[in-house]
Design a protein around this motif. Sequence first.
Motif, PDB file in Angstrom:
ATOM      1  N   UNK A 282      12.979  67.971  17.576  1.00 40.26           N
ATOM      2  CA  UNK A 282      11.901  68.893  17.931  1.00 40.26           C
ATOM      3  C   UNK A 282      11.879  69.151  19.430  1.00 40.26           C
ATOM      4  N   UNK A 283      12.031  68.107  20.215  1.00 39.13           N
ATOM      5  CA  UNK A 283      12.010  68.234  21.672  1.00 39.13           C
ATOM      6  C   UNK A 283      13.193  69.071  22.148  1.00 39.13           C
ATOM      7  N   UNK A 284      14.387  68.791  21.677  1.00 46.61           N
ATOM      8  CA  UNK A 284      15.579  69.520  22.126  1.00 46.61           C
ATOM      9  C   UNK A 284      15.501  70.983  21.688  1.00 46.61           C
ATOM     10  N   UNK A 285      15.048  71.220  20.459  1.00 44.02           N
ATOM     11  CA  UNK A 285      14.910  72.607  19.999  1.00 44.02           C
ATOM     12  C   UNK A 285      13.866  73.353  20.825  1.00 44.02           C
ATOM     13  N   UNK A 286      12.787  72.691  21.194  1.00 42.34           N
ATOM     14  CA  UNK A 286      11.764  73.321  22.039  1.00 42.34           C
ATOM     15  C   UNK A 286      12.341  73.642  23.416  1.00 42.34           C
ATOM     16  N   UNK A 287      13.127  72.723  23.962  1.00 44.92           N
ATOM     17  CA  UNK A 287      13.767  72.952  25.258  1.00 44.92           C
ATOM     18  C   UNK A 287      14.707  74.157  25.180  1.00 44.92           C
ATOM     19  N   UNK A 288      15.530  74.194  24.145  1.00 49.74           N
ATOM     20  CA  UNK A 288      16.461  75.317  23.986  1.00 49.74           C
ATOM     21  C   UNK A 288      15.719  76.636  23.779  1.00 49.74           C
ATOM     22  N   UNK A 289      14.641  76.614  23.033  1.00 49.00           N
ATOM     23  CA  UNK A 289      13.843  77.820  22.825  1.00 49.00           C
ATOM     24  C   UNK A 289      13.251  78.299  24.154  1.00 49.00           C
ATOM     25  N   UNK A 290      12.708  77.349  24.926  1.00 49.01           N
ATOM     26  CA  UNK A 290      12.123  77.665  26.222  1.00 49.01           C
ATOM     27  C   UNK A 290      13.168  78.241  27.174  1.00 49.01           C
ATOM     28  N   UNK A 291      14.314  77.564  27.301  1.00 48.23           N
ATOM     29  CA  UNK A 291      15.327  78.047  28.243  1.00 48.23           C
ATOM     30  C   UNK A 291      15.908  79.386  27.789  1.00 48.23           C
ATOM     31  N   UNK A 292      16.064  79.585  26.491  1.00 48.12           N
ATOM     32  CA  UNK A 292      16.564  80.873  25.999  1.00 48.12           C
ATOM     33  C   UNK A 292      15.603  81.993  26.381  1.00 48.12           C
TER      34      UNK A 292
END
Length: 114
Positions: free
Chosen positions: A26-36
């Motif tokens: 969840x954390x990594x996917x949130x980070x990737x969503x944010x940076x994208x």
Amino acid sequence: MHQADSLQKVDSYKVGVGHMKELMPTMVEAYHHFTAACFAPGALDEKQKQLIALGIGLFANNEVCTLYHVQEALAKGASRQEILEATAVASAVASGHAMSQGVTRVERALDSLT
């Protein structure tokens, strides 16, 4: 540094993120969503955003981010000249940072100690 070394360091980062995603998806996917979202085209295009990120990576002395954002800037159409100019701007900001702190903090310290 050879291209292979640069690619290997960025690949090591990506592998590390993959391992983290196994434990904290969840954390990594949130980070990737944010940076994208941050790097998506908007008022600034993707190339400009990569050049900004490169400058910040240099200022932060983050080798992997520097290498990654050079690769991404090239992929988004940046020229060598644009990348080197972004590097020069980061250098100016870094030296300005030291100067601004020197003339404020150091002066205050001198005033309080002398």
